[in-house]
Motif scaffolding. Structure first.
Motif, PDB file in Angstrom:
ATOM      1  N   MET A 138       4.029   5.275   1.693  1.00 54.83           N
ATOM      2  CA  MET A 138       3.954   4.534   2.989  1.00 54.83           C
ATOM      3  C   MET A 138       4.253   2.927   2.405  1.00 54.83           C
ATOM      4  O   MET A 138       4.940   2.220   3.136  1.00 54.83           O
ATOM      5  N   LEU A 139       3.467   2.793   1.611  1.00 51.28           N
ATOM      6  CA  LEU A 139       3.372   1.524   1.213  1.00 51.28           C
ATOM      7  C   LEU A 139       4.901   0.790   0.468  1.00 51.28           C
ATOM      8  O   LEU A 139       5.048  -0.515   0.975  1.00 51.28           O
ATOM      9  N   ASP A 140       5.303   1.535  -0.262  1.00 48.39           N
ATOM     10  CA  ASP A 140       6.720   1.450  -0.847  1.00 48.39           C
ATOM     11  C   ASP A 140       7.710   1.168   0.225  1.00 48.39           C
ATOM     12  O   ASP A 140       8.536   0.268   0.125  1.00 48.39           O
ATOM     13  N   ARG A 141       7.439   1.982   1.349  1.00 45.60           N
ATOM     14  CA  ARG A 141       8.715   2.025   2.510  1.00 45.60           C
ATOM     15  C   ARG A 141       8.474   0.806   3.098  1.00 45.60           C
ATOM     16  O   ARG A 141       9.405   0.111   3.445  1.00 45.60           O
ATOM     17  N   ALA A 142       7.242   0.349   3.339  1.00 48.25           N
ATOM     18  CA  ALA A 142       6.837  -0.881   4.021  1.00 48.25           C
ATOM     19  C   ALA A 142       7.293  -2.084   3.241  1.00 48.25           C
ATOM     20  O   ALA A 142       7.986  -3.142   3.744  1.00 48.25           O
ATOM     21  N   ALA A 143       7.023  -2.036   1.851  1.00 48.17           N
ATOM     22  CA  ALA A 143       7.573  -3.300   1.142  1.00 48.17           C
ATOM     23  C   ALA A 143       9.106  -3.423   1.053  1.00 48.17           C
ATOM     24  O   ALA A 143       9.558  -4.384   1.047  1.00 48.17           O
ATOM     25  N   ALA A 144       9.846  -2.296   0.874  1.00 48.80           N
ATOM     26  CA  ALA A 144      11.230  -2.285   1.079  1.00 48.80           C
ATOM     27  C   ALA A 144      11.885  -2.803   2.432  1.00 48.80           C
ATOM     28  O   ALA A 144      12.782  -3.203   2.331  1.00 48.80           O
ATOM     29  N   ARG A 145      10.878  -2.772   3.421  1.00 47.03           N
ATOM     30  CA  ARG A 145      11.120  -3.479   4.706  1.00 47.03           C
ATOM     31  C   ARG A 145      10.856  -4.761   4.941  1.00 47.03           C
ATOM     32  O   ARG A 145      11.339  -5.504   5.700  1.00 47.03           O
ATOM     33  N   GLY A 146      10.004  -5.276   3.809  1.00 48.36           N
ATOM     34  CA  GLY A 146       9.783  -6.826   3.827  1.00 48.36           C
ATOM     35  C   GLY A 146       8.541  -6.953   4.481  1.00 48.36           C
ATOM     36  O   GLY A 146       7.930  -8.058   4.500  1.00 48.36           O
ATOM     37  N   GLU A 147       7.781  -5.886   4.611  1.00 41.97           N
ATOM     38  CA  GLU A 147       6.352  -5.922   5.327  1.00 41.97           C
ATOM     39  C   GLU A 147       5.422  -6.329   4.138  1.00 41.97           C
ATOM     40  O   GLU A 147       5.516  -5.855   2.985  1.00 41.97           O
ATOM     41  N   ALA A 148       4.368  -7.044   4.524  1.00 47.09           N
ATOM     42  CA  ALA A 148       3.324  -7.451   3.511  1.00 47.09           C
ATOM     43  C   ALA A 148       2.407  -6.346   3.164  1.00 47.09           C
ATOM     44  O   ALA A 148       1.990  -5.644   4.456  1.00 47.09           O
ATOM     45  N   VAL A 149       2.048  -6.017   2.005  1.00 41.43           N
ATOM     46  CA  VAL A 149       1.416  -4.943   1.784  1.00 41.43           C
ATOM     47  C   VAL A 149      -0.056  -5.203   0.612  1.00 41.43           C
ATOM     48  O   VAL A 149       0.658  -6.204  -0.076  1.00 41.43           O
ATOM     49  N   LEU A 150      -0.836  -4.267   0.510  1.00 38.90           N
ATOM     50  CA  LEU A 150      -1.818  -4.507  -0.539  1.00 38.90           C
ATOM     51  C   LEU A 150      -1.530  -3.139  -1.423  1.00 38.90           C
ATOM     52  O   LEU A 150      -0.684  -2.366  -0.970  1.00 38.90           O
ATOM     53  N   SER A 151      -2.426  -2.883  -2.298  1.00 40.92           N
ATOM     54  CA  SER A 151      -2.190  -1.743  -3.171  1.00 40.92           C
ATOM     55  C   SER A 151      -2.791  -0.452  -2.490  1.00 40.92           C
ATOM     56  O   SER A 151      -3.468  -0.586  -1.518  1.00 40.92           O
ATOM     57  N   ALA A 152      -2.344   0.831  -2.747  1.00 39.46           N
ATOM     58  CA  ALA A 152      -2.895   2.112  -2.441  1.00 39.46           C
ATOM     59  C   ALA A 152      -4.551   2.055  -2.680  1.00 39.46           C
ATOM     60  O   ALA A 152      -4.867   2.589  -1.821  1.00 39.46           O
ATOM     61  N   GLY A 153      -4.801   1.469  -3.733  1.00 40.64           N
ATOM     62  CA  GLY A 153      -6.377   1.565  -3.971  1.00 40.64           C
ATOM     63  C   GLY A 153      -7.055   0.683  -2.846  1.00 40.64           C
ATOM     64  O   GLY A 153      -8.087   1.109  -2.327  1.00 40.64           O
ATOM     65  N   ASP A 154      -6.403  -0.459  -2.568  1.00 41.52           N
ATOM     66  CA  ASP A 154      -6.938  -1.399  -1.470  1.00 41.52           C
ATOM     67  C   ASP A 154      -7.081  -0.564  -0.148  1.00 41.52           C
ATOM     68  O   ASP A 154      -7.884  -0.491   0.877  1.00 41.52           O
ATOM     69  N   LEU A 155      -6.018   0.121   0.112  1.00 38.93           N
ATOM     70  CA  LEU A 155      -5.931   1.043   1.345  1.00 38.93           C
ATOM     71  C   LEU A 155      -6.659   2.004   1.506  1.00 38.93           C
ATOM     72  O   LEU A 155      -7.425   2.425   2.359  1.00 38.93           O
ATOM     73  N   ALA A 156      -7.037   2.703   0.179  1.00 33.87           N
ATOM     74  CA  ALA A 156      -8.174   3.741   0.020  1.00 33.87           C
ATOM     75  C   ALA A 156      -9.432   3.211   0.295  1.00 33.87           C
ATOM     76  O   ALA A 156     -10.280   3.767   1.185  1.00 33.87           O
ATOM     77  N   GLU A 157      -9.660   2.110  -0.209  1.00 34.97           N
ATOM     78  CA  GLU A 157     -11.007   1.333  -0.028  1.00 34.97           C
ATOM     79  C   GLU A 157     -11.231   0.897   1.371  1.00 34.97           C
ATOM     80  O   GLU A 157     -12.325   0.710   1.840  1.00 34.97           O
ATOM     81  N   ILE A 158     -10.246   0.345   2.027  1.00 36.52           N
ATOM     82  CA  ILE A 158     -10.348  -0.227   3.152  1.00 36.52           C
ATOM     83  C   ILE A 158     -10.259   0.636   4.434  1.00 36.52           C
ATOM     84  O   ILE A 158     -10.960   0.591   5.421  1.00 36.52           O
ATOM     85  N   VAL A 159      -9.499   1.713   4.408  1.00 38.91           N
ATOM     86  CA  VAL A 159      -9.292   2.676   5.297  1.00 38.91           C
ATOM     87  C   VAL A 159     -10.051   3.761   5.072  1.00 38.91           C
ATOM     88  O   VAL A 159     -10.663   4.654   5.858  1.00 38.91           O
ATOM     89  N   LEU A 160      -9.619   4.426   4.028  1.00 41.92           N
ATOM     90  CA  LEU A 160      -9.913   5.974   3.621  1.00 41.92           C
ATOM     91  C   LEU A 160     -11.378   6.254   3.511  1.00 41.92           C
ATOM     92  O   LEU A 160     -12.189   6.840   4.040  1.00 41.92           O
ATOM     93  N   VAL A 161     -12.036   5.291   2.546  1.00 40.43           N
ATOM     94  CA  VAL A 161     -13.491   5.471   2.285  1.00 40.43           C
ATOM     95  C   VAL A 161     -14.286   5.290   3.452  1.00 40.43           C
ATOM     96  O   VAL A 161     -15.277   6.140   3.812  1.00 40.43           O
ATOM     97  N   PRO A 162     -14.207   4.433   4.211  1.00 47.86           N
ATOM     98  CA  PRO A 162     -14.821   4.092   5.660  1.00 47.86           C
ATOM     99  C   PRO A 162     -14.859   5.366   6.306  1.00 47.86           C
ATOM    100  O   PRO A 162     -15.812   5.898   6.945  1.00 47.86           O
ATOM    101  N   ILE A 163     -13.807   5.989   6.398  1.00 51.24           N
ATOM    102  CA  ILE A 163     -13.623   7.429   7.101  1.00 51.24           C
ATOM    103  C   ILE A 163     -14.304   8.472   6.831  1.00 51.24           C
ATOM    104  O   ILE A 163     -15.170   8.951   7.349  1.00 51.24           O
ATOM    105  N   TYR A 164     -14.458   8.641   5.108  1.00 51.89           N
ATOM    106  CA  TYR A 164     -15.106   9.469   4.726  1.00 51.89           C
ATOM    107  C   TYR A 164     -16.541   9.354   4.859  1.00 51.89           C
ATOM    108  O   TYR A 164     -17.279  10.229   5.386  1.00 51.89           O
ATOM    109  N   ALA A 165     -17.026   7.984   4.708  1.00 48.91           N
ATOM    110  CA  ALA A 165     -18.434   7.771   4.788  1.00 48.91           C
ATOM    111  C   ALA A 165     -18.816   8.101   6.496  1.00 48.91           C
ATOM    112  O   ALA A 165     -20.046   8.507   6.496  1.00 48.91           O
ATOM    113  N   ALA A 166     -18.228   7.662   7.331  1.00 44.70           N
ATOM    114  CA  ALA A 166     -18.537   7.847   8.694  1.00 44.70           C
ATOM    115  C   ALA A 166     -18.558   9.456   8.878  1.00 44.70           C
ATOM    116  O   ALA A 166     -19.400   9.978   9.660  1.00 44.70           O
TER     117      ALA A 166
END
Length: 192
Positions: A138-166
């Motif tokens: 997903m992040l590679d597709r977004a970067a190819a479209r010119g969207e600002a992205v962080l790393s997959a690790g950041d995505l996991a830390e910011i989105v995935l881990v809080p969902i798992y914790a909840a």
């Protein structure tokens, strides 16, 4: 006759060993609590030598971690290209929440298996890397479209881990709108 493998190649006998062992663990998880499943039972059910289970996975924690990440990858595929990272991430995060909410709150067997793997230090890097590769699409597709992205690790830390914790800590189902809030936080940080 027991299945055994000394090679680590993909496909072939090695893949059959992995498939048999993980299928046995998944079946046993439906029959009894995680802490009651033994490598001996997995060996008997799968036809995989017990020594292979220990050599390849280090025992039950490694098996549980491998199964958890395998199932989470299967149950949370990469969404199709929607032309917008925010939309794709929201769909993906809501699918993760729906998968976790399909079980009694705090009782997702695969998330519990993942937690056992983490606590025991038996999450091999290649298993987590597979999860990150799914997110990277997903992040590679977004970067190819010119969207600002962080790393997959950041995505996991910011989105995935809080969902798992909840899912692990709350007595209630994870609210679906948590996905939107976390995705917006990730995108704000990416633009910042």
């Amino acid at each position: 006759m027991p299945i055994d493998s000394v090679t680590e190649r993909m496909g072939g006998r090695s893949a059959r060993v992995r498939e048999a062992a993980l299928a046995a663990v998944a079946a046993l998880m439906t029959e009894k609590p995680l802490d009651e499943i033994t490598a001996a039972e997995v060996a008997e059910r799968s036809g995989v030598n017990r020594s292979t289970l220990h050599r390849r996975w280090g025992g039950m924690p490694g098996l549980l971690a491998d199964l958890a990440i395998d199932r989470l990858n299967d149950e949370s595929p990469t969404p199709p290209d929607a032309g917008d990272l925010r939309a794709e991430l929201r769909v993906w995060a809501r699918e993760v929440i729906a998968t976790l909410n399909a079980h009694e709150p705090g009782r997702s067997p695969f998330l519990s298996a993942l937690l056992v793997g983490v606590r025991s230090g038996r999450i091999p890097a290649e298993l987590w890397q597979g999860r990150l590769r799914v997110l990277q699409v997903m992040l590679d597709r977004a970067a190819a479209r010119g969207e600002a992205v962080l790393s997959a690790g950041d995505l996991a830390e910011i989105v995935l881990v809080p969902i798992y914790a909840a899912a692990l800590l709350s007595p209630d189902p994870v609210p679906a709108d948590l996905a939107d809030r976390l995705v917006d936080r990730f995108l704000t940080l990416a633009r910042g």
